[in-house]
Design a protein around this motif. Structure first.
Motif, PDB file in Angstrom:
ATOM      1  N   GLN A   1      27.774  38.198  25.521  1.00  0.00           N
ATOM      2  CA  GLN A   1      28.072  39.588  25.186  1.00  0.00           C
ATOM      3  C   GLN A   1      27.319  40.552  26.088  1.00  0.00           C
ATOM      4  N   LEU A   2      26.067  40.245  26.349  1.00  0.00           N
ATOM      5  CA  LEU A   2      25.261  41.136  27.198  1.00  0.00           C
ATOM      6  C   LEU A   2      25.727  41.086  28.644  1.00  0.00           C
ATOM      7  N   SER A   3      26.166  39.903  29.075  1.00  0.00           N
ATOM      8  CA  SER A   3      26.687  39.787  30.450  1.00  0.00           C
ATOM      9  C   SER A   3      27.969  40.587  30.603  1.00  0.00           C
ATOM     10  N   ALA A   4      28.831  40.511  29.579  1.00  0.00           N
ATOM     11  CA  ALA A   4      30.102  41.226  29.647  1.00  0.00           C
ATOM     12  C   ALA A   4      29.903  42.739  29.620  1.00  0.00           C
ATOM     13  N   SER A   5      28.917  43.195  28.853  1.00  0.00           N
ATOM     14  CA  SER A   5      28.692  44.639  28.742  1.00  0.00           C
ATOM     15  C   SER A   5      27.716  45.162  29.782  1.00  0.00           C
ATOM     16  N   ARG A   6      27.158  44.221  30.573  1.00  0.00           N
ATOM     17  CA  ARG A   6      26.170  44.572  31.601  1.00  0.00           C
ATOM     18  C   ARG A   6      25.020  45.377  31.008  1.00  0.00           C
ATOM     19  N   SER A   7      24.530  44.890  29.882  1.00  0.00           N
ATOM     20  CA  SER A   7      23.437  45.570  29.198  1.00  0.00           C
ATOM     21  C   SER A   7      22.193  45.578  30.071  1.00  0.00           C
ATOM     22  N   PRO A   8      21.516  46.720  30.171  1.00  0.00           N
ATOM     23  CA  PRO A   8      20.288  46.772  30.974  1.00  0.00           C
ATOM     24  C   PRO A   8      19.117  46.087  30.282  1.00  0.00           C
ATOM     25  N   SER A   9      19.231  45.854  28.970  1.00  0.00           N
ATOM     26  CA  SER A   9      18.145  45.232  28.226  1.00  0.00           C
ATOM     27  C   SER A   9      18.401  43.752  28.032  1.00  0.00           C
ATOM     28  N   THR A  10      17.337  42.972  28.036  1.00  0.00           N
ATOM     29  CA  THR A  10      17.444  41.531  27.752  1.00  0.00           C
ATOM     30  C   THR A  10      16.586  41.166  26.543  1.00  0.00           C
ATOM     31  N   GLU A  11      16.214  42.157  25.751  1.00  0.00           N
ATOM     32  CA  GLU A  11      15.344  41.910  24.611  1.00  0.00           C
ATOM     33  C   GLU A  11      16.159  41.862  23.320  1.00  0.00           C
ATOM     34  N   VAL A  12      15.912  40.822  22.527  1.00  0.00           N
ATOM     35  CA  VAL A  12      16.585  40.597  21.250  1.00  0.00           C
ATOM     36  C   VAL A  12      15.547  40.758  20.150  1.00  0.00           C
ATOM     37  N   GLY A  13      15.940  41.317  19.002  1.00  0.00           N
ATOM     38  CA  GLY A  13      15.013  41.516  17.901  1.00  0.00           C
ATOM     39  C   GLY A  13      15.310  40.657  16.690  1.00  0.00           C
ATOM     40  N   ILE A  14      14.256  40.327  15.949  1.00  0.00           N
ATOM     41  CA  ILE A  14      14.369  39.655  14.652  1.00  0.00           C
ATOM     42  C   ILE A  14      13.106  39.980  13.868  1.00  0.00           C
ATOM     43  N   ASP A  15      13.208  40.073  12.555  1.00  0.00           N
ATOM     44  CA  ASP A  15      12.042  40.334  11.719  1.00  0.00           C
ATOM     45  C   ASP A  15      11.277  39.027  11.548  1.00  0.00           C
ATOM     46  N   GLY A  16      10.106  38.947  12.161  1.00  0.00           N
ATOM     47  CA  GLY A  16       9.332  37.711  12.139  1.00  0.00           C
ATOM     48  C   GLY A  16       8.812  37.334  10.772  1.00  0.00           C
TER      49      GLY A  16
ATOM     50  N   SER B   1      11.250  31.406   9.613  1.00  0.00           N
ATOM     51  CA  SER B   1      10.184  30.411   9.699  1.00  0.00           C
ATOM     52  C   SER B   1       9.648  30.317  11.117  1.00  0.00           C
ATOM     53  N   ALA B   2       8.441  29.803  11.239  1.00  0.00           N
ATOM     54  CA  ALA B   2       7.836  29.629  12.553  1.00  0.00           C
ATOM     55  C   ALA B   2       8.705  28.743  13.439  1.00  0.00           C
ATOM     56  N   ASN B   3       9.213  27.643  12.884  1.00  0.00           N
ATOM     57  CA  ASN B   3      10.046  26.747  13.692  1.00  0.00           C
ATOM     58  C   ASN B   3      11.334  27.423  14.133  1.00  0.00           C
ATOM     59  N   ALA B   4      11.976  28.154  13.218  1.00  0.00           N
ATOM     60  CA  ALA B   4      13.235  28.810  13.566  1.00  0.00           C
ATOM     61  C   ALA B   4      13.036  29.799  14.703  1.00  0.00           C
ATOM     62  N   VAL B   5      11.958  30.569  14.665  1.00  0.00           N
ATOM     63  CA  VAL B   5      11.713  31.557  15.715  1.00  0.00           C
ATOM     64  C   VAL B   5      11.343  30.874  17.024  1.00  0.00           C
ATOM     65  N   LYS B   6      10.523  29.832  16.962  1.00  0.00           N
ATOM     66  CA  LYS B   6      10.151  29.137  18.204  1.00  0.00           C
ATOM     67  C   LYS B   6      11.377  28.521  18.870  1.00  0.00           C
ATOM     68  N   GLU B   7      12.274  27.947  18.075  1.00  0.00           N
ATOM     69  CA  GLU B   7      13.506  27.389  18.635  1.00  0.00           C
ATOM     70  C   GLU B   7      14.380  28.484  19.232  1.00  0.00           C
ATOM     71  N   LEU B   8      14.426  29.635  18.544  1.00  0.00           N
ATOM     72  CA  LEU B   8      15.230  30.751  19.036  1.00  0.00           C
ATOM     73  C   LEU B   8      14.658  31.304  20.333  1.00  0.00           C
ATOM     74  N   ILE B   9      13.337  31.387  20.442  1.00  0.00           N
ATOM     75  CA  ILE B   9      12.702  31.853  21.682  1.00  0.00           C
ATOM     76  C   ILE B   9      13.104  30.954  22.843  1.00  0.00           C
ATOM     77  N   ALA B  10      13.064  29.636  22.623  1.00  0.00           N
ATOM     78  CA  ALA B  10      13.427  28.693  23.686  1.00  0.00           C
ATOM     79  C   ALA B  10      14.903  28.818  24.046  1.00  0.00           C
ATOM     80  N   ASP B  11      15.772  28.933  23.028  1.00  0.00           N
ATOM     81  CA  ASP B  11      17.210  29.057  23.296  1.00  0.00           C
ATOM     82  C   ASP B  11      17.517  30.315  24.093  1.00  0.00           C
ATOM     83  N   LEU B  12      16.897  31.421  23.711  1.00  0.00           N
ATOM     84  CA  LEU B  12      17.152  32.686  24.417  1.00  0.00           C
ATOM     85  C   LEU B  12      16.633  32.631  25.844  1.00  0.00           C
ATOM     86  N   ARG B  13      15.480  31.999  26.022  1.00  0.00           N
ATOM     87  CA  ARG B  13      14.914  31.879  27.373  1.00  0.00           C
ATOM     88  C   ARG B  13      15.854  31.085  28.278  1.00  0.00           C
TER      89      ARG B  13
END
Length: 596
Positions: free
Chosen positions: A90-105, A109-121
């Motif tokens: 979606q960001l590639s298609a819209s050519r978004s200038p931002s690459t930052e994604v948000g979530i309420d930590g 869970s710690a595992n869910a966020v750590k997995e999400l960080i790796a996937d996004l990276r």
């Protein structure tokens, strides 16, 4: 998002305690998307939105998202992108200038966020920010965190005192080389302290944290929730009390070297608080032991008092169910049945359960699906979706209750009149799968994944399947879904041992036509001991006849027929002394041996 320079924001279904069912305060995913199923993740970018959910909710989500910007993403279906993949596209298609994604930590869970960080990276170097809760700013009528009173759960029903449980927990922690732990799971806290609450719909828990060290135990809870009786009880048990909001300070003041944090239960914000303290001190304080909470498996193995409570709860539940089925039988096959609806049968069954001693609540919202609605796995009738019953087809009724001495969960699929050959075939295949699980004998420590195939093998031969699990644990006046043990296709290395409860609930769902599911709650019991070790089996706790009308008898093996007759004989013997003459007569017919 614009102000915070965020390209996307993720709304999970979880709360700070990672519960399956959450208080209204944390139902942000439901508020932002309109989808009210218990499982799902919503993602919003500046110009698009999507929601991921599992097979239980495909049909319901499709209906609820219709007319919104949200695109439905079907988990475990080939071609469905991951959250990270979709955001990147979606960001590639819209050519978004931002690459930052948000979530309420605090709500993941710690595992869910750590997995999400790796996937996004891995998806174009996207980064994740975890210190923002936009719902605080945009959800104007957001419900408050509940502050309902905490209640004592008597030893009469618990069967083990708090001191004994904490001793066992500390022993398990020492085996993990941990001095203490942060307990975040609400049902684990309720079980440990022999307390219950009403903060979560259908689940008798209360919002709190429990911090254990080798010498102290502190409950972090809104003090308004504690009656003088509960305060005196906690004081007598040596449990300290602090404010719920002070859990961060409690972790900062935690003085021992090791602390166990279950990364699937502790939220990322609290996990990082301890991690940063560890790093800041050069690894010299509060070393994190990442491991599963020992309480998870402790509470799944029921003691003798809890087992007796389950039997008592199932007896009460069976009486209510037979009273309901006797009442419903007067309408089956008759045009007058159209005066009943999905909602009205739910209300009738709930009212009959409420007449039973020690009834406190239902254990989940009743699934009452007639006809095509039976194909929606977790369909819950509402005023908008409710339909009248008709004198033909199948009614799928999945329901349960919370009694002080036990939690129940049962599904019966009921013929309301003439059936098609397809409906009979589906019903019989589901029944075969159900019986094959009940007949199973297995070595202690086997995984439910190894047993799950028995429920599906005859369906698979017909090219049929279902995508949900076949069974889950059940709590003692706690969560109706208790793990980690379960029956399911995906590998779950959770050993099955004597004393556990688990449901047996295969199903088949034909979209737009019908659905069938049959469910009992089972107790895992010893079977025999040989030179190859201890073998176990299943004892059905649920007491309610299984409708014989839809069965294609020729499809059952002799062993399956014998099991059904034996089960029905037990149901009649246990329930009939507690019924009136009309109910006994109905039950006698419903449990009669299967005709050839």
């Amino acid at each position: 998002m614009q102000r915070e320079h965020l390209a996307a924001f993720i709304f999970p279904s979880t709360d700070p305690h990672q519960g399956e069912y959450v208080p209204d305060h944390w139902k942000g995913r439901e508020w932002i998307s309109g989808f009210n199923g218990s499982a799902g993740t919503a993602v919003v970018t500046m110009d698009s939105a999507a929601l991921w959910t599992d097979s239980r909710y495909f049909i319901a989500a499709e209906e609820q998202l219709r007319g919104t910007e949200f695109q439905l993403m079907k988990l475990k279906i080939e071609g469905t992108p991951t959250i990270a993949q979709w955001i990147h596209s979606q960001l590639s298609a819209s050519r978004s200038p931002s690459t930052e994604v948000g979530i309420d930590g605090t709500c993941s869970s710690a595992n869910a966020v750590k997995e999400l960080i790796a996937d996004l990276r891995n998806e174009g170097g996207l980064t994740l920010r975890t210190n923002l809760d936009p719902l605080r700013l945009i959800w104007n009528d957001r419900p408050p965190i509940p502050d309902h009173p905490v209640e004592l759960f008597p030893l009469t029903y618990a069967g083990e005192g708090v001191g004994s449980k904490i001793d066992r927990i500390r022993k398990a922690l020492r085996q993990q080389h941990a001095d203490g732990m942060l307990m975040a799971s609400l049902d684990d806290i309720a079980w440990t302290l022999n307390l219950r609450g009403t903060d979560v719909h259908c689940t008798p828990v209360f919002v709190s944290y429990l911090l254990l060290s080798s010498t102290a135990v502190t409950l972090f809870v809104n003090r308004k929730k504690l009656t003088p009786e509960v305060e005196d009880y906690l004081r007598a048990e040596g449990i300290g009390i602090d404010d719920y909001e002070n859990i961060g300070r409690g972790l900062k003041d935690y003085f021992e070297y090791n602390i166990l944090l279950d990364p699937d239960e502790v939220n990322y914000t609290l996990y990082q608080m301890v991690r940063n303290k560890e790093l800041w001190s050069g690894g010299g304080a509060n070393h994190i032991v990442e491991a599963e909470s020992p309480v998870k498996r402790m509470k799944t193995v029921k003691n003798a008092t809890e087992i007796a409570g389950f039997r008592s709860a199932m007896l009460k539940d069976g009486i209510a169910l037979v009273k309901f089925l006797t009442w419903l039988s007067d309408y089956i096959g008759k045009s007058a049945i159209s005066t009943l609806s999905e909602v009205s049968v739910d209300k009738k069954l709930t009212s009959l359960r409420a007449e039973q001693p020690l009834f406190r609540d239902i254990s989940f919202d009743t699934i009452a699906g007639y006809g095509t609605h039976g194909a929606i796995v977790h369909y819950e009738p509402t005023a908008e979706t409710d339909i009248p019953l008709q004198p033909h087809g199948l009614l799928l009724l999945d329901s349960g209750a919370q009694y002080m001495d036990g939690t129940t969960d049962i599904t019966r699929t009921i013929a309301l009149g003439p059936l098609t050959d397809e409906e009979k075939t589906v019903y019989t295949l589901v029944l075969k799968g159900h019986i094959q699980i009940e007949l199973c004998k297995f070595p202690s420590g086997a995984s439910g994944t190894q047993i799950d195939i028995l429920a599906r093998k005859d369906m698979w031969r017909q090219g049929l399947n279902y995508l949900h699990g076949t069974g889950h644990g059940v709590g003692t006046y706690l969560s109706v879904h208790e793990g980690p043990h379960q029956f399911r296709m995906e590998w779950k290395p959770a050993p099955l041992v004597a004393g556990m409860t688990i449901t047996d609930e295969p199903g088949i769902y034909l979209e737009g036509r019908c659905g069938a599911r049959t469910e009992n709650t089972l107790l895992i019991v010893p079977y025999m001991t040989t030179e190859f070790g201890e073998f176990l089996g299943f004892e059905p706790l649920t007491l309610c006849p299984i409708d014989k009308t839809p069965i294609i008898v020729s499809m059952l093996t002799q062993e399956e027929r014998q099991w059904l007759d034996d089960y029905h004989r037990m149901v009649y013997d246990r329930l009939s002394p507690h019924l009136d003459a009309a109910e006994q007569a109905w039950l006698r017919d419903a449990t009669a041996p299967l005709a050839s």
